[in-house]
Design a protein around this motif. Sequence first.
Motif, short mmCIF file in Angstrom:
data_model
loop_
_atom_site.label_atom_id
_atom_site.label_comp_id
_atom_site.label_asym_id
_atom_site.label_seq_id
_atom_site.Cartn_x
_atom_site.Cartn_y
_atom_site.Cartn_z
N MET A 261 42.26 28.87 32.60
CA MET A 261 43.81 28.42 32.15
C MET A 261 44.07 27.77 33.27
N LYS B 161 42.06 24.81 36.72
CA LYS B 161 41.05 26.01 36.77
C LYS B 161 40.44 25.73 38.14
N GLN C 88 39.15 31.33 23.03
CA GLN C 88 39.85 30.68 24.14
C GLN C 88 39.26 29.43 24.75
N ASP C 89 39.69 28.96 25.93
CA ASP C 89 39.24 27.78 26.33
C ASP C 89 37.78 28.20 27.22
N PRO D 242 41.33 35.34 28.18
CA PRO D 242 42.00 34.12 29.10
C PRO D 242 42.37 34.64 30.32
N THR E 217 43.87 33.21 34.59
CA THR E 217 43.69 31.97 35.83
C THR E 217 42.75 32.40 36.86
#
Length: 275
Positions: A130, A133, A169-170, A209, A211
């Motif tokens: 997130m 990164k 998610q990413d 997800p 951080t």
Amino acid sequence: MDKIRIENLEIFAKHGVFPEENFLGQKFVLSAVLHTDTRKAGLTDELSYSVHYGEVSHLIKKVVEENTWKLLETVAEATAKAILLSYPMVSQVDLTIKKPWAPIGLPLDTVSVEISRGWHTAYIALGSNMGDKEKYLNEAVEKLQQTSDCQVLKVSDFLVTAPYGGVEQDDFLNGALALKTLLTPQELLERLHEIEQEAHRERLIHWGPRTLDLDILLYDDLVLDTPDLIIPHVEMHLRDFVLIPLAQIAPWKRHPVLGLTVSQMLADLQAKQES
């Protein structure tokens, strides 16, 4: 490991649970065993390759004299930490602190506290998917380096990996680092959680997800199973995004349960993925 012993160093200081002890003070007797490699010093006759026991004695005196604590346990912890942080060649210190004629209302010679403290090597997995990164990962490395009881030894390259666990998610940015630390496993876990919280990590979705994600993979050769911490990490041998960066910094580190090196675990996993 070789040992240098400092026996029965007498120091007048002001430690105790009673106010008069903190005001009047009394004699304390300290002994320290310094675990270090004396081989090169013995062969060269050069003090620079050993630990100067006179300097260590004066450091002990300074720590014990210039502070006032209630407990011998606190005196011992502070003294051991000061030695380990000041003398990199000392891998472990065994410390005994004796308090003669402690005021307990009964005749006795001494009470004492004895501890052993030393450096440990931990391997930490880093991940983020997130925001910025790379910034989150670099800040985590820096915050661990700034932790007084920790020294970052090696950091892997960061690699982009697909998310794990089936949650859409990413992609993640993942890495690993080797850490020299005086913290216990539980204390290290708490420090990692603090760093995650400073990055506004939220634990809302399992494998979701985040951080910043920091996991203890290995801690020396410790095998630990508690409700909130399992070492070695229970799925490290199944995750290429863990093993690839870990193999970059510690290819020959051996899993204490499986008996395989990181390189061997990675090769086995890649073989299974290709079959």
